[in-house]
Write a protein that holds these residues in place. Structure first.
Motif, PDB file in Angstrom:
ATOM      1  N   CYS A   1     -79.551  -4.334 -28.683  1.00  0.00           N
ATOM      2  CA  CYS A   1     -80.195  -5.472 -27.620  1.00  0.00           C
ATOM      3  C   CYS A   1     -81.346  -5.634 -27.924  1.00  0.00           C
ATOM      4  O   CYS A   1     -81.954  -4.223 -27.978  1.00  0.00           O
ATOM      5  CB  CYS A   1     -79.729  -4.683 -26.173  1.00  0.00           C
ATOM      6  N   ILE A   2     -81.535  -6.651 -28.070  1.00  0.00           N
ATOM      7  CA  ILE A   2     -83.369  -6.452 -27.841  1.00  0.00           C
ATOM      8  C   ILE A   2     -83.664  -7.098 -26.927  1.00  0.00           C
ATOM      9  O   ILE A   2     -85.294  -7.907 -26.832  1.00  0.00           O
ATOM     10  CB  ILE A   2     -83.141  -7.333 -29.234  1.00  0.00           C
ATOM     11  N   ARG A   3     -82.792  -6.940 -25.492  1.00  0.00           N
ATOM     12  CA  ARG A   3     -83.909  -7.163 -24.485  1.00  0.00           C
ATOM     13  C   ARG A   3     -84.693  -8.985 -24.236  1.00  0.00           C
ATOM     14  O   ARG A   3     -85.436  -8.635 -23.350  1.00  0.00           O
ATOM     15  CB  ARG A   3     -85.177  -6.235 -24.062  1.00  0.00           C
ATOM     16  N   CYS A   4     -83.316  -9.388 -24.096  1.00  0.00           N
ATOM     17  CA  CYS A   4     -84.139 -10.890 -23.628  1.00  0.00           C
ATOM     18  C   CYS A   4     -83.381 -11.160 -22.526  1.00  0.00           C
ATOM     19  O   CYS A   4     -84.313 -12.203 -22.330  1.00  0.00           O
ATOM     20  CB  CYS A   4     -83.129 -11.885 -25.491  1.00  0.00           C
ATOM     21  N   GLY A   5     -82.602 -10.691 -21.614  1.00  0.00           N
ATOM     22  CA  GLY A   5     -82.211 -11.487 -21.053  1.00  0.00           C
ATOM     23  C   GLY A   5     -80.843 -12.387 -20.532  1.00  0.00           C
ATOM     24  O   GLY A   5     -80.824 -12.732 -19.598  1.00  0.00           O
TER      25      GLY A   5
ATOM     26  N   CYS B   1     -77.879 -11.846 -21.017  1.00  0.00           N
ATOM     27  CA  CYS B   1     -76.641 -12.014 -20.191  1.00  0.00           C
ATOM     28  C   CYS B   1     -76.947 -12.129 -18.969  1.00  0.00           C
ATOM     29  O   CYS B   1     -75.999 -12.287 -18.545  1.00  0.00           O
ATOM     30  CB  CYS B   1     -76.216 -10.619 -20.933  1.00  0.00           C
TER      31      CYS B   1
ATOM     32  N   CYS C   1     -74.940 -13.250 -25.881  1.00  0.00           N
ATOM     33  CA  CYS C   1     -76.092 -12.559 -26.734  1.00  0.00           C
ATOM     34  C   CYS C   1     -76.228 -13.283 -27.809  1.00  0.00           C
ATOM     35  O   CYS C   1     -75.481 -13.242 -29.029  1.00  0.00           O
ATOM     36  CB  CYS C   1     -75.262 -11.187 -27.151  1.00  0.00           C
ATOM     37  N   PRO C   2     -77.910 -13.463 -28.211  1.00  0.00           N
ATOM     38  CA  PRO C   2     -78.394 -13.267 -29.581  1.00  0.00           C
ATOM     39  C   PRO C   2     -77.388 -12.426 -30.993  1.00  0.00           C
ATOM     40  O   PRO C   2     -78.047 -12.660 -31.860  1.00  0.00           O
ATOM     41  CB  PRO C   2     -79.775 -13.217 -29.660  1.00  0.00           C
TER      42      PRO C   2
ATOM     43  N   ILE D   1     -73.210  -8.206 -29.287  1.00  0.00           N
ATOM     44  CA  ILE D   1     -72.847  -7.193 -28.805  1.00  0.00           C
ATOM     45  C   ILE D   1     -71.745  -7.819 -27.245  1.00  0.00           C
ATOM     46  O   ILE D   1     -72.256  -8.292 -26.936  1.00  0.00           O
ATOM     47  CB  ILE D   1     -73.886  -7.154 -27.408  1.00  0.00           C
TER      48      ILE D   1
HETATM   49  S1  SF4 Z   1     -78.207 -11.086 -24.112  1.00  0.00           S
HETATM   50 FE1  SF4 Z   1     -77.746  -9.339 -25.898  1.00  0.00          FE
HETATM   51  S2  SF4 Z   1     -79.360  -8.925 -26.558  1.00  0.00           S
HETATM   52 FE2  SF4 Z   1     -79.789  -9.609 -25.197  1.00  0.00          FE
HETATM   53  S3  SF4 Z   1     -80.352  -8.877 -22.689  1.00  0.00           S
HETATM   54 FE3  SF4 Z   1     -78.103  -9.095 -23.199  1.00  0.00          FE
HETATM   55  S4  SF4 Z   1     -77.199  -7.349 -24.650  1.00  0.00           S
HETATM   56 FE4  SF4 Z   1     -79.690  -7.722 -24.815  1.00  0.00          FE
END
Ligand code: SF4
Lengths: 262, 497
Positions: B315-319, B321, B375-376, B379
């Protein structure tokens, strides 16, 4: 991208196995019968394996992998010949196509078996369109329709595409789009019971968006979603004016000759 | 100040409350619609997107595969650059470590840039308990802090509030505030307050988006400039990050940065992108005198240890999802009671808090797959949820390492029921008797369906099952092998001309 985006389809077979799924079994035998007729009309013989029950998805999504495996193996054993298996629900097809092999990832022998099985699995609309290459002759009065596809059917089998393409073959049927088309209806098997409040909020919105599409008929190729959405429409008192039916029923009704005119 | 406390264990009741709050639901629906559209516009070529995702996924997997090595390399190169590196195993250790650094420097006033990992370790509350003032410098975080709340989104902490609510909060907390609903003026007001805070601060605390092992560089993505102020104005800068944020090469950063911002807010690039490679050097005239990096584990190594669960750390915490999640859209971030809400929260929180606290979270998904679809870094969130559902219920197999809180949701009744179900589903004769029995008796037995019928009519069961109908059809076909069978089904007529 869907898993089936790259799938290579075989030519039309002589025989297929028919997989009704547990929900269709008790909720909509007519939908199943319509599908049987549609496939037979393509000159294909239906093999009905009476011992089939359920694909195992409910246990799988609830976290009971062992039970899901037991059921999966028992279903796999029921379809030994090399014929394609036509499944009457996108999410069950997704289970059998995508998850059966992964269930047995740590056992090479069973994995190979599950893999060989899953390669023969086709969702109903996918089969009719891509394998049978069916062309449908619309014989009904002008009407309009809105399609709801299950999330797993859409994302694992890409059946929104095949369902839509079949509907588009019907000259007298206008396809309406609902807002938030790709959003989940809130069913999700045990999710609807475990998280009833959230599920309710979702099905309320879904039913609203579908009925606001102003289509005369709602269709879906998944009985999980249909039971959920129809149930809520009934609760709202819209059962008489707007209820969903299986895609197969709709296609058959539109394309069969008038009763008795054979 | 006491921050209002939501808990993962109370997910169900918190979700119920959120659902009943129409204003909250409208705020979220509007915001999520907007963000979904922004992402869609940013990725208008599906093939290009698929390639970018694959590339980003590969980078993340390569880096995670070498995580221990890369962390050591990062430490070496950071130290060589003059960044002091510290390791914290859990939240309490991280709190003490950071507080210790502040106290050593005689710090009293702290400004903090947006950093979810400091939310994870409840840093503000800890510092406050020691009499150290810690002001959030991201506008969204600042609003939430004034409101005595936690962020409800990882990118847009105050997304649950509309401008009216923000104006009310400012009215309550900011002296001489001229009440206004103009967004520009509201932001201006916040900025003026924060400007003086930057000038007075002894310490700046920030998060890290990418820590580059090759060069010992800390990268920080932001839009407001507050991150730059936080990391350059005060004499002491403390950066805090989860151990998974390390990347191998500097060249890994651009593709991840670009897919991060496009997935999050639809921006091709952010207003600021900071690369921090050490404290002020002579004869430089600005920048902090000391830079520290705190590497936090806090349960991440549990996810790391398992090949499937390790994907969580990609995860790169893009939000994205959460922006696309139908559950998050309806209940908002607070209901989850975790630092990271939404789909990523459901798969990472069990490692941070244990399955015992989060077993309701892992079931709170219809497994619709919208999260995985956006999810970029690809995941497989639904599969991971399924895995965690299993682990929450079933005891470990002998010789297998177990997860924190494993088997905490085990229920003998449920387990027995599923075993019975599996038995029934594999004994077709009895299965068929049961379904036909249910169908024939359904008219007479009022089946209690509780949660289901609260908003749905009872499912209309067929008169006879498909199994029965097929059997009948076959019998008739056998009797009349040549002519068409004339059963009662509406679908009985073949369309042969
Ligand atoms: S979409 Fe993927 S990368 Fe972005 S916050 Fe959710 S799990 Fe993390």
């Amino acid at each position: 991208m869907t898993q089936t985006g790259l799938r290579i389809y075989p030519s039309k077979p002589n025989k297929v196995y028919f997989y009704a799924t547990c929900l269709l079994d008790v909720l909509d035998p007519d939908g199943g019968m319509a599908a049987v007729e549609l496939i037979e009309r393509e000159g294909i013989e239906i093999i009905w394996v009476e011992k089939q029950s359920c694909c195992g998805q409910p246990a799988y999504t609830s976290g009971y992998q062992d039970q899901a495996k037991t059921v999966a193996l028992s279903q796999i054993a029921l379809f030994p010949e090399d014929h394609p298996i036509v499944v009457m629900s996108g999410s069950c097809a997704g289970m059998m196509f995508k998850h059966y092999p992964s269930l047995f990832a740590d056992d090479p022998r069973l994995h190979a078996r599950a893999q060989a099985f899953s390669e023969r699995v086709y969702e109903f609309s996918e089969f009719l369109l891509r394998v049978c290459r069916a062309t449908l002759q619309d014989k009904g009065e002008p009407t309009s329709v809105v399609l709801h596809t299950s999330c797993s059917g859409r994302r694992e089998m890409g059946i929104h595409v095949s369902s839509q393409a079949l509907l588009a073959q019907l000259n007298n049927v206008e396809i309406k789009n609902a807002a938030y088309e790709t959003e989940c209806c809130g069913f999700g098997g045990s999710f609807a019971l475990r998280h009833a409040d959230i599920s309710q909020a979702m099905v309320e919105d879904k039913a609203t968006h579908l009925s606001q599409s102003s289509a005369k008929q709602l269709v879906s190729a998944d009985w999980g979603c249909l039971a959920n959405i129809n149930g809520h429409l009934a609760y709202r008192g819209e059962a008489a004016s707007f209820q969903g039916k299986h895609l197969a029923s709709f296609l058959w009704q539109r394309t069969a000759d008038e009763r008795g005119e054979q | 100040m006491s921050v209002q406390h939501y808990q993962a264990k109370q997910f169900k009741s918190q979700a119920r409350e959120a659902l009943a709050d129409q204003q909250l639901r409208d705020n979220f629906r509007g915001a999520m619609d907007y963000l979904q559209q922004k992402r869609k516009d940013a990725f208008n070529d599906p093939d290009e997107l698929a390639q970018l995702r694959l590339h980003a996924e590969n980078i993340r997997q390569r880096c995670l595969a070498k995580l221990p090595e890369l962390l050591e390399q990062l430490e070496r190169h950071c130290e060589a650059n003059g960044i002091k590196v510290h390791w914290a195993e859990d939240a309490a250790q991280a709190q003490q470590l950071i507080a210790g650094l502040i106290q050593q420097a005689g710090g009293q006033k702290v400004v903090k840039g947006k950093s979810m990992v400091t939310e994870e370790i409840a840093l503000n509350q800890h510092l406050e308990s020691l009499g150290i003032e810690c002001v959030e410098s991201d506008m969204g975080e600042y609003i939430v802090q004034l409101a005595e709340e936690t962020p409800s989104h990882i990118i847009m902490p105050a997304i649950h509030k509309n401008k009216q609510q923000v104006a009310d909060i400012f009215q309550q907390h900011i002296k001489d505030f001229n009440y206004t609903l103009s967004v520009d003026k509201l932001i201006q007001t916040g900025r003026e307050v924060l400007r003086s805070k930057f000038q007075q601060a002894d310490v700046g605390i920030s998060g890290v988006n990418f820590a580059v092992a090759e060069t010992g560089t800390l990268c920080l993505v932001e839009n407001e400039g507050n991150g730059r102020m936080t990391t350059t104005v005060p004499p002491l800068h403390i950066a805090v990050t989860g151990i998974e944020k390390v990347v191998e090469f500097l060249s890994d950063v651009p593709p991840l940065f670009s897919i991060l911002t496009r997935s999050a807010t639809g921006q091709h690039i952010t207003t600021y992108f900071n690369m921090i490679s050490g404290p002020r050097r002579a004869p430089e005239r600005d920048g902090p005198q000391q830079v520290h990096l705190v590497l936090l584990d806090n349960g991440r190594s549990q996810a790391y240890a398992d090949e499937a669960l390790r994907k969580t750390l990609q995860c790169i915490r893009c939000g994205a999802c959460m922006n696309h999640c139908p559950v998050y859209t309806r209940v908002g971030g607070h209901a989850y009671g975790t630092t990271y809400p939404g789909p990523i929260g459901k798969i990472i929180s069990p490692h941070l808090q244990g399955l015992a606290n989060t077993s309701d979270l892992v079931t709170a998904s219809s497994l619709c797959g919208a999260c995985e679809e956006v999810c970029p870094v690809n995941i497989p969130i639904p599969s991971l949820l399924q895995r965690l559902r299993r682990d929450a219920k079933l005891p470990t197999e002998a010789g297998q390492p177990s997860l924190k809180g494993q088997a905490s949701a085990a229920s003998v009744v449920e387990h027995t029921a599923w075993r019975a179900w599996a038995w029934l589903s594999t004994h077709s004769a009895i299965y068929n008797v049961c379904t036909s029995l249910v169908l024939s008796l359904a008219k007479f037995i009022p089946i209690p369906m509780g949660a289901w019928t609260r908003c749905r009519g009872k499912p209309a069961l067929a008169e006879q099952s498909f199994h029965q109908a097929m059997k009948q059809r076959q019998q008739q076909a056998n009797k009349q092998p040549i002519s068409q069978s004339a059963d009662q089904s509406s679908a009985s007529n073949k369309g042969s001309n």
